[in-house]
Design a protein around this motif. Structure first.
Motif, mmCIF file in Angstrom:
data_model
loop_
_atom_site.group_PDB
_atom_site.id
_atom_site.type_symbol
_atom_site.label_atom_id
_atom_site.label_comp_id
_atom_site.label_asym_id
_atom_site.label_seq_id
_atom_site.Cartn_x
_atom_site.Cartn_y
_atom_site.Cartn_z
ATOM 1 N N SER A 118 74.593 78.384 1.166
ATOM 2 C CA SER A 118 73.397 78.191 0.065
ATOM 3 C C SER A 118 72.652 76.908 0.452
ATOM 4 C CB SER A 118 74.133 78.277 -1.269
ATOM 5 O OG SER A 118 74.805 76.738 -1.412
ATOM 6 N N ALA A 119 71.656 77.081 0.222
ATOM 7 C CA ALA A 119 70.580 75.910 0.442
ATOM 8 C C ALA A 119 70.998 74.880 0.078
ATOM 9 C CB ALA A 119 68.963 76.433 -0.098
ATOM 10 N N GLY A 120 71.005 73.445 0.672
ATOM 11 C CA GLY A 120 71.589 72.443 0.327
ATOM 12 C C GLY A 120 72.960 72.491 -0.129
ATOM 13 N N ASN A 121 73.734 73.420 -0.081
ATOM 14 C CA ASN A 121 74.982 73.654 -0.686
ATOM 15 C C ASN A 121 75.028 73.675 -2.106
ATOM 16 O OD1 ASN A 121 77.935 74.075 -0.372
ATOM 17 N ND2 ASN A 121 78.212 71.968 -0.274
ATOM 18 N N GLU A 122 74.029 74.160 -2.512
ATOM 19 C CA GLU A 122 73.912 74.113 -4.099
ATOM 20 C C GLU A 122 74.533 74.996 -4.842
ATOM 21 O OE1 GLU A 122 69.664 74.840 -4.459
ATOM 22 O OE2 GLU A 122 69.793 77.018 -4.185
ATOM 23 N N GLN A 123 75.064 76.034 -3.991
ATOM 24 C CA GLN A 123 76.076 77.008 -4.754
ATOM 25 C C GLN A 123 75.605 77.256 -6.094
ATOM 26 O OE1 GLN A 123 80.352 75.951 -4.431
ATOM 27 N NE2 GLN A 123 79.642 74.571 -2.730
ATOM 28 N N PRO A 124 74.282 78.038 -6.463
ATOM 29 C CA PRO A 124 73.938 78.274 -7.848
ATOM 30 C C PRO A 124 74.426 79.453 -8.348
ATOM 31 C CG PRO A 124 72.500 79.145 -6.168
ATOM 32 C CD PRO A 124 73.690 78.703 -5.364
ATOM 33 N N TRP A 125 75.487 79.660 -8.266
ATOM 34 C CA TRP A 125 76.050 81.028 -8.597
ATOM 35 C C TRP A 125 77.036 80.880 -9.866
ATOM 36 C CZ3 TRP A 125 76.380 80.960 -3.104
ATOM 37 C CH2 TRP A 125 77.304 80.069 -2.520
ATOM 38 N N HIS A 126 77.095 82.096 -10.630
ATOM 39 C CA HIS A 126 77.881 82.384 -11.704
ATOM 40 C C HIS A 126 78.141 83.971 -11.767
ATOM 41 C CE1 HIS A 126 78.364 78.575 -14.076
ATOM 42 N NE2 HIS A 126 76.993 78.617 -13.445
ATOM 43 N N CYS B 11 74.737 86.151 -11.091
ATOM 44 C CA CYS B 11 73.679 85.254 -11.773
ATOM 45 C C CYS B 11 73.505 84.076 -10.989
ATOM 46 C CB CYS B 11 74.158 85.008 -13.356
ATOM 47 S SG CYS B 11 74.524 86.307 -14.285
ATOM 48 N N GLY B 12 72.337 83.615 -11.069
ATOM 49 C CA GLY B 12 71.781 82.193 -10.696
ATOM 50 C C GLY B 12 71.666 81.265 -11.593
ATOM 51 N N ASP B 13 71.935 80.235 -11.425
ATOM 52 C CA ASP B 13 71.979 79.110 -12.474
ATOM 53 C C ASP B 13 70.959 78.095 -11.790
ATOM 54 O OD1 ASP B 13 72.225 76.775 -13.935
ATOM 55 O OD2 ASP B 13 74.535 76.592 -13.729
ATOM 56 N N LEU B 14 69.871 77.931 -12.499
ATOM 57 C CA LEU B 14 68.675 77.264 -12.146
ATOM 58 C C LEU B 14 68.851 75.691 -12.165
ATOM 59 C CD1 LEU B 14 65.584 79.478 -13.526
ATOM 60 C CD2 LEU B 14 66.778 79.622 -11.370
ATOM 61 N N THR B 15 69.585 75.218 -12.781
ATOM 62 C CA THR B 15 70.102 73.952 -12.978
ATOM 63 C C THR B 15 70.782 73.442 -11.856
ATOM 64 O OG1 THR B 15 71.970 73.986 -13.792
ATOM 65 C CG2 THR B 15 70.454 73.659 -15.476
ATOM 66 N N LYS B 16 71.048 74.427 -10.678
ATOM 67 C CA LYS B 16 71.969 73.794 -9.592
ATOM 68 C C LYS B 16 70.856 74.025 -8.433
ATOM 69 C CE LYS B 16 76.221 74.283 -11.095
ATOM 70 N NZ LYS B 16 76.796 73.076 -11.354
ATOM 71 N N GLU B 17 69.746 74.245 -8.733
ATOM 72 C CA GLU B 17 68.721 74.594 -7.744
ATOM 73 C C GLU B 17 68.188 73.097 -7.219
ATOM 74 O OE1 GLU B 17 64.916 77.549 -7.443
ATOM 75 O OE2 GLU B 17 65.007 76.288 -9.149
ATOM 76 N N PHE C 204 65.126 79.130 -3.600
ATOM 77 C CA PHE C 204 66.131 79.592 -2.573
ATOM 78 C C PHE C 204 67.373 80.240 -3.043
ATOM 79 C CE2 PHE C 204 63.294 76.989 0.026
ATOM 80 C CZ PHE C 204 63.343 77.558 1.297
ATOM 81 N N TRP C 205 67.608 79.840 -4.413
ATOM 82 C CA TRP C 205 68.800 80.630 -5.203
ATOM 83 C C TRP C 205 68.729 82.135 -4.622
ATOM 84 C CZ3 TRP C 205 68.294 84.270 -8.876
ATOM 85 C CH2 TRP C 205 67.076 84.579 -9.660
ATOM 86 N N VAL C 206 67.588 82.680 -4.696
ATOM 87 C CA VAL C 206 67.534 84.189 -4.483
ATOM 88 C C VAL C 206 68.401 84.394 -3.005
ATOM 89 C CG1 VAL C 206 65.907 86.057 -3.908
ATOM 90 C CG2 VAL C 206 65.612 84.304 -5.734
ATOM 91 N N GLN C 207 68.032 83.799 -2.166
ATOM 92 C CA GLN C 207 68.679 83.780 -0.757
ATOM 93 C C GLN C 207 70.133 83.625 -0.808
ATOM 94 O OE1 GLN C 207 66.702 81.903 2.529
ATOM 95 N NE2 GLN C 207 64.718 82.198 1.566
ATOM 96 N N ASP C 208 70.235 82.585 -1.602
ATOM 97 C CA ASP C 208 71.872 82.337 -1.946
ATOM 98 C C ASP C 208 72.718 83.464 -2.541
ATOM 99 O OD1 ASP C 208 71.186 79.748 -0.763
ATOM 100 O OD2 ASP C 208 71.203 78.834 -2.932
ATOM 101 N N LEU C 209 72.174 84.022 -3.533
ATOM 102 C CA LEU C 209 72.641 85.035 -4.338
ATOM 103 C C LEU C 209 72.921 86.375 -3.427
ATOM 104 C CD1 LEU C 209 72.337 82.766 -6.457
ATOM 105 C CD2 LEU C 209 72.733 84.683 -8.062
ATOM 106 N N SER C 210 71.768 86.458 -2.622
ATOM 107 C CA SER C 210 71.763 87.630 -1.893
ATOM 108 C C SER C 210 72.773 87.505 -0.608
ATOM 109 C CB SER C 210 70.421 87.644 -0.929
ATOM 110 O OG SER C 210 69.551 88.050 -1.713
#
Length: 166
Positions: free
Chosen positions: A35-43, A76-82, A87-93
């Motif tokens: 994930s971008a910047g290791n943000e791990q924006p997933w649930h 699901c993507g967590d926008l507070t982790k962005e 880039f959360w879209v690529q991370d969740l892909s």
């Protein structure tokens, strides 16, 4: 490469339940994604309630297979982790693809059901699951033991490869 070529979109499932240990393995694989910047924006919401699966199948135009699948996983993507906008879209892909590949090694069948960026689908799932404002439904993965077989596919196409310029 074996899991990559064996991975196919499975839309017919046996009624056999999927073991919790296998669902946990899918989720571990998903969370191992880059994930971008290791943000791990997933649930993830694991759905095994037949009424909820049927409700999604009745409202999403391409989710009929959820009427047979014993499990659905809402990614699901967590926008507070962005850390890096969008880039959360690529991370969740990447996370979704990891689940699909791990499922093959576990003898499971899956199909990626698209949600984001379709606003109607996104809004229906936000309402259905009462998601907080910072959580965006991205995809649903139908999971189960396959009740159909599809041959392996190699989609390599050398005409799509370019070196150093178009």
């Amino acid at each position: 490469m074996q899991e990559i070529f064996k991975r196919r979109s499975i839309r017919k499932y046996q009624s056999k339940p999927v073991e919790k240990e296998k669902i946990d393995e899918l989720l571990r694989a998903a969370m191992a994604a880059p994930s971008a910047g290791n943000e791990q924006p997933w649930h993830y919401i694991v759905i095994d309630d037949r009424n909820i699966l049927n409700n999604i199948a009745n409202t999403h135009p391409h989710a009929a297979m959820l009427k047979e699948a014993p499990v659905g996983i809402l990614v699901c993507g967590d926008l507070t982790k962005e850390k890096y906008e969008g880039f959360w879209v690529q991370d969740l892909s990447a996370a979704t693809q990891n689940m699909l590949l791990q499922a093959v090694s576990l003898g499971l069948g899956t199909v990626w059901i698209g949600v984001y960026p379709n606003e109607t689908r996104v809004n229906e799932l936000i309402k259905m699951f009462n998601l907080p404002a910072n959580i965006i439904p991205f995809s649903i993965v139908a999971v189960g033991y396959p009740d159909e077989y599809k041959d392996e596919v190699d989609r390599f196409d050398a005409s799509r490869i370019h070196y150093n310029k178009w």
